[in-house]
Design an enzyme around this catalytic site. Structure first.
Site, PDB file in Angstrom:
ATOM      1  N   HIS A  76       0.842  -1.194   0.000  1.00  0.00           N
ATOM      2  CA  HIS A  76       0.000   0.000   0.000  1.00  0.00           C
ATOM      3  C   HIS A  76       0.879   1.245   0.000  1.00  0.00           C
ATOM      4  CE1 HIS A  76      -4.008  -1.797   1.652  1.00  0.00           C
ATOM      5  NE2 HIS A  76      -3.519  -2.475   0.638  1.00  0.00           N
ATOM      6  N   TYR A 204      -8.989   5.417   7.798  1.00  0.00           N
ATOM      7  CA  TYR A 204      -9.063   5.785   9.211  1.00  0.00           C
ATOM      8  C   TYR A 204     -10.115   6.881   9.308  1.00  0.00           C
ATOM      9  CZ  TYR A 204      -4.603   3.418  10.199  1.00  0.00           C
ATOM     10  OH  TYR A 204      -3.610   2.488  10.359  1.00  0.00           O
ATOM     11  N   PRO A 295      -3.531   0.132  19.202  1.00  0.00           N
ATOM     12  CA  PRO A 295      -3.271  -0.331  17.832  1.00  0.00           C
ATOM     13  C   PRO A 295      -3.350   0.728  16.724  1.00  0.00           C
ATOM     14  CG  PRO A 295      -5.363  -1.190  18.654  1.00  0.00           C
ATOM     15  CD  PRO A 295      -4.689  -0.528  19.803  1.00  0.00           C
ATOM     16  N   LYS A 299       1.666  -0.256  15.253  1.00  0.00           N
ATOM     17  CA  LYS A 299       3.084  -0.330  15.624  1.00  0.00           C
ATOM     18  C   LYS A 299       3.476  -1.578  16.425  1.00  0.00           C
ATOM     19  CE  LYS A 299       4.726   3.219  13.630  1.00  0.00           C
ATOM     20  NZ  LYS A 299       5.069   2.787  12.279  1.00  0.00           N
ATOM     21  N   TYR A 387       4.442   6.439  10.227  1.00  0.00           N
ATOM     22  CA  TYR A 387       3.607   5.292   9.842  1.00  0.00           C
ATOM     23  C   TYR A 387       4.431   4.244   9.081  1.00  0.00           C
ATOM     24  CZ  TYR A 387      -0.824   3.042   8.510  1.00  0.00           C
ATOM     25  OH  TYR A 387      -1.860   2.164   8.362  1.00  0.00           O
TER      26      TYR A 387
HETATM   27  P1  FAD Z   1       2.750 -12.153  21.733  1.00  0.00           P
HETATM   28  O1  FAD Z   1       2.241 -12.195  20.329  1.00  0.00           O
HETATM   29  O2  FAD Z   1       1.805 -11.804  22.821  1.00  0.00           O
HETATM   30  O3  FAD Z   1       3.421 -13.558  22.048  1.00  0.00           O
HETATM   31  C1  FAD Z   1       3.781 -13.948  23.354  1.00  0.00           C
HETATM   32  C2  FAD Z   1       3.682 -15.449  23.453  1.00  0.00           C
HETATM   33  O4  FAD Z   1       4.137 -15.862  24.731  1.00  0.00           O
HETATM   34  C3  FAD Z   1       2.250 -15.941  23.327  1.00  0.00           C
HETATM   35  O5  FAD Z   1       2.174 -16.943  22.327  1.00  0.00           O
HETATM   36  C4  FAD Z   1       1.908 -16.460  24.712  1.00  0.00           C
HETATM   37  O6  FAD Z   1       1.004 -17.547  24.679  1.00  0.00           O
HETATM   38  C5  FAD Z   1       3.281 -16.877  25.223  1.00  0.00           C
HETATM   39  N1  FAD Z   1       3.410 -16.936  26.681  1.00  0.00           N
HETATM   40  C6  FAD Z   1       2.829 -16.125  27.609  1.00  0.00           C
HETATM   41  N2  FAD Z   1       3.209 -16.473  28.855  1.00  0.00           N
HETATM   42  C7  FAD Z   1       4.046 -17.528  28.721  1.00  0.00           C
HETATM   43  C8  FAD Z   1       4.782 -18.336  29.639  1.00  0.00           C
HETATM   44  N3  FAD Z   1       4.722 -18.122  30.964  1.00  0.00           N
HETATM   45  N4  FAD Z   1       5.540 -19.321  29.151  1.00  0.00           N
HETATM   46  C9  FAD Z   1       5.624 -19.553  27.823  1.00  0.00           C
HETATM   47  N5  FAD Z   1       4.958 -18.830  26.895  1.00  0.00           N
HETATM   48  C10 FAD Z   1       4.190 -17.821  27.336  1.00  0.00           C
HETATM   49  N6  FAD Z   1      -0.649  -4.771  16.722  1.00  0.00           N
HETATM   50  C11 FAD Z   1      -0.744  -4.113  15.588  1.00  0.00           C
HETATM   51  O7  FAD Z   1       0.295  -3.610  15.126  1.00  0.00           O
HETATM   52  N7  FAD Z   1      -1.966  -4.023  14.938  1.00  0.00           N
HETATM   53  C12 FAD Z   1      -3.102  -4.638  15.430  1.00  0.00           C
HETATM   54  O8  FAD Z   1      -4.172  -4.560  14.819  1.00  0.00           O
HETATM   55  C13 FAD Z   1      -3.037  -5.333  16.636  1.00  0.00           C
HETATM   56  N8  FAD Z   1      -4.126  -5.963  17.170  1.00  0.00           N
HETATM   57  C14 FAD Z   1      -3.991  -6.638  18.371  1.00  0.00           C
HETATM   58  C15 FAD Z   1      -5.080  -7.283  18.941  1.00  0.00           C
HETATM   59  C16 FAD Z   1      -4.967  -7.958  20.182  1.00  0.00           C
HETATM   60  C17 FAD Z   1      -6.170  -8.660  20.786  1.00  0.00           C
HETATM   61  C18 FAD Z   1      -3.709  -7.964  20.843  1.00  0.00           C
HETATM   62  C19 FAD Z   1      -3.561  -8.660  22.196  1.00  0.00           C
HETATM   63  C20 FAD Z   1      -2.613  -7.344  20.245  1.00  0.00           C
HETATM   64  C21 FAD Z   1      -2.735  -6.676  19.016  1.00  0.00           C
HETATM   65  N9  FAD Z   1      -1.637  -6.054  18.397  1.00  0.00           N
HETATM   66  C22 FAD Z   1      -1.760  -5.383  17.246  1.00  0.00           C
HETATM   67  C23 FAD Z   1      -0.333  -6.124  18.961  1.00  0.00           C
HETATM   68  C24 FAD Z   1       0.518  -7.205  18.278  1.00  0.00           C
HETATM   69  O9  FAD Z   1      -0.268  -8.306  17.948  1.00  0.00           O
HETATM   70  C25 FAD Z   1       1.600  -7.542  19.263  1.00  0.00           C
HETATM   71  O10 FAD Z   1       2.409  -6.376  19.417  1.00  0.00           O
HETATM   72  C26 FAD Z   1       2.467  -8.735  18.871  1.00  0.00           C
HETATM   73  O11 FAD Z   1       1.722  -9.914  18.948  1.00  0.00           O
HETATM   74  C27 FAD Z   1       3.677  -8.824  19.797  1.00  0.00           C
HETATM   75  O12 FAD Z   1       4.350 -10.020  19.603  1.00  0.00           O
HETATM   76  P2  FAD Z   1       5.104 -10.726  20.808  1.00  0.00           P
HETATM   77  O13 FAD Z   1       5.718 -11.947  20.203  1.00  0.00           O
HETATM   78  O14 FAD Z   1       5.952  -9.745  21.498  1.00  0.00           O
HETATM   79  O15 FAD Z   1       3.967 -11.111  21.856  1.00  0.00           O
HETATM   80  C1  DHB Z   2      -4.364  -2.922  11.017  1.00  0.00           C
HETATM   81  C2  DHB Z   2      -4.501  -2.622  12.355  1.00  0.00           C
HETATM   82  C3  DHB Z   2      -4.214  -1.340  12.770  1.00  0.00           C
HETATM   83  O1  DHB Z   2      -4.317  -1.021  14.068  1.00  0.00           O
HETATM   84  C4  DHB Z   2      -3.824  -0.365  11.890  1.00  0.00           C
HETATM   85  O2  DHB Z   2      -3.598   0.890  12.342  1.00  0.00           O
HETATM   86  C5  DHB Z   2      -3.679  -0.683  10.563  1.00  0.00           C
HETATM   87  C6  DHB Z   2      -3.950  -1.983  10.134  1.00  0.00           C
HETATM   88  C7  DHB Z   2      -4.688  -4.307  10.567  1.00  0.00           C
HETATM   89  O3  DHB Z   2      -5.079  -5.121  11.398  1.00  0.00           O
HETATM   90  O4  DHB Z   2      -4.591  -4.562   9.352  1.00  0.00           O
END
Ligand code: FAD
Ligand code: DHB
Length: 392
Positions: A76, A204, A295, A299, A387
């Site tokens: 995009h 947005y 979100p 980021k 962004y």
């Molecule tokens: P996570 O993806 O949380 O992974 C952590 C892992 O550790 C998980 O699999 C968990 O099960 C595991 N874990 C936890 N505790 C333990 C333990 N004690 N022992 C072993 N394993 C463990 N970001 C965006 O940029 N855009 C979005 O639209 C967006 N939507 C989101 C929606 C939701 C509901 C959530 C919760 C987050 C969202 N985010 C979004 C944020 C983005 O998904 C996260 O920043 C990203 O997943 C971070 O990755 P991570 O690997 O650091 O953590």
């Molecule tokens: C998406 C989520 C966001 O929060 C955003 O700002 C842009 C895209 C997505 O899930 O695709």
């Protein structure tokens, strides 16, 4: 009976951060063990982020993970900002010389698990009772856990990477941790729908009844978000109600939001959270374990993967060359980007959401800021630079 193992890096959590770290370390000949409490199927299906910065895409390509991303990702060149009844396009190619790519977190996680499994990685799902010995002590740190068959394992590690997300256990092992936090007075209701997107680029929209975002997962699947009150239960939002509200908040004369079957529905709270430092002795935190952003601006995932890129360099220098400089700088270097993204996410969130506790003065400020962003090249460039991603 306890089974004992040895590895260089014990990784807690198989989200995008833990999986990418294990993959990047293996490419440099560094051994790791990854433990994850959830099942593989759960991790692969967990709907979350979808938008990748240009630098994130390049890093995934450079590390051999570009095949499906390049075939299926949607590049995009900008976004639409909608407010006060008009929709305006921001052209990122022109403003910042960069693009972003839609490729879902679920797909990145699947690609990483496939790559790690093909390489015979030590990747254990459905473990319980994960414990980590004092990472501040002189001796190697021990990560212990119970396998899904109930067997106790003890892994002696040179270092531990805490990649266990916001609700994990590793952040709690850093003594004297400083935390910085803001909760927002609204949440997002997220849906994935089996219907082609009604737009070529993300919309947005700030509407007097609340924010709405139209994004996508593919040319066949749409993803949409609605601002809702904090205590919202998704059961109170049947599909018809969601589509009616989305159609109203995204409405524009001559444009129609296509509706379709909703295949996933969830409510996400909005929070900013930063923990510092991101290192204590042999423990290094990465991703959501150390920081959360609301979100708006997409980021969270990009930050998690940027931490991992830094951490790979730092651990390679530390474990291969016994050079601790990058490891010592890891927290400060990572936090510089984290705070920039924290500011940008707070700014986008505050500018686009309707705070029912705020009055007409705040609303006028939001509209003035949005007007400035679409009418000043300098202001539009600030949004576009943040962004599409940071060069530091
Ligand atoms: P996570 O993806 O949380 O992974 C952590 C892992 O550790 C998980 O699999 C968990 O099960 C595991 N874990 C936890 N505790 C333990 C333990 N004690 N022992 C072993 N394993 C463990 N970001 C965006 O940029 N855009 C979005 O639209 C967006 N939507 C989101 C929606 C939701 C509901 C959530 C919760 C987050 C969202 N985010 C979004 C944020 C983005 O998904 C996260 O920043 C990203 O997943 C971070 O990755 P991570 O690997 O650091 O953590
Ligand atoms: C998406 C989520 C966001 O929060 C955003 O700002 C842009 C895209 C997505 O899930 O695709």
């Amino acid at each position: 009976m306890t089974i004992r193992q040895r590895t260089q890096v014990g990784i807690v959590g198989a989200g995008p951060a833990g999986l990418l770290l294990s993959h990047l370390l293996a490419r440099r000949g560094i051994d790791s063990v990854v433990v994850e409490t959830r099942s593989r199927a759960y991790c692969e299906a967990r709907q979350r982020a979808g938008l990748l910065e240009a630098g994130t895409v390049q890093m995934l390509r450079d590390s051999g993970l570009g095949k499906r991303l390049d075939a299926e990702g949607l590049e995009h060149g900008g976004i639409y900002l909608q407010f006060a009844g008009d929709r305006h396009h921001l052209d990122f190619r022109d403003l910042a010389g960069r693009t972003v790519t839609i490729y879902a977190q679920t797909e990145i996680v699947k690609d990483l698990i496939t790559a790690r499994t093909a390489a015979d990685a030590k990747l254990e799902f459905e473990v319980t009772d994960v414990r980590v010995s004092d990472p501040g002590a002189q001796e190697p740190v021990v990560m212990s856990y119970r396998t899904k068959d109930g067997e106790r394992r003890e892994v002696t590690c040179d270092v531990i990477a805490g990649c266990d997300g916001f609700h994990g256990i590793t952040r709690g092992l850093v003594p004297g941790l400083a935390t910085y936090e803001r909760a927002y007075p609204y949440a997002w209701l997220a849906i994935t729908a089996d219907v082609p997107p009604s737009t070529d680029e993300l919309i947005y929209s700030r509407h007097p009844d609340g924010f709405a975002l139209h994004t996508m997962r593919s040319l066949r699947t749409s993803r949409l978000y609605l601002q809702v009150p904090v205590e919202t239960d998704s059961k109170d939002w049947p599909d018809d109600r969601i589509w009616t509200e989305l159609s109203k908040r995204l409405a524009l004369p001559g444009w129609t939001l296509e509706t379709g079957p909703v295949v996933d529905k969830s409510v996400t709270p909005m929070r900013s959270f930063v923990a510092a430092p991101m290192r204590h002795g042999r423990l290094f935190l990465a991703g959501d374990a150390a920081h959360i952003v609301p979100p708006t601006g997409a980021k969270g995932l990009n930050l998690a993967l940027a931490d991992v890129r830094l951490l790979t360099e730092a651990l390679d220098a530390l474990l291969t060359d016994r050079d601790s400089r990058l490891a010592d700088e890891y927290s400060d270097t990572a936090l510089r980007r984290v705070w920039r993204a924290t500011h940008f996410s707070w700014w986008m969130t505050s500018m686009l959401h309707v705070d029912s506790g705020a009055g007409p003065f705040d609303e006028r400020l939001q509209l003035s800021q949005l007007d400035y962003v679409i009418s000043s090249r300098a202001a539009a460039t600030t949004l576009a630079e943040n962004y599409t991603g940071y060069r530091f």
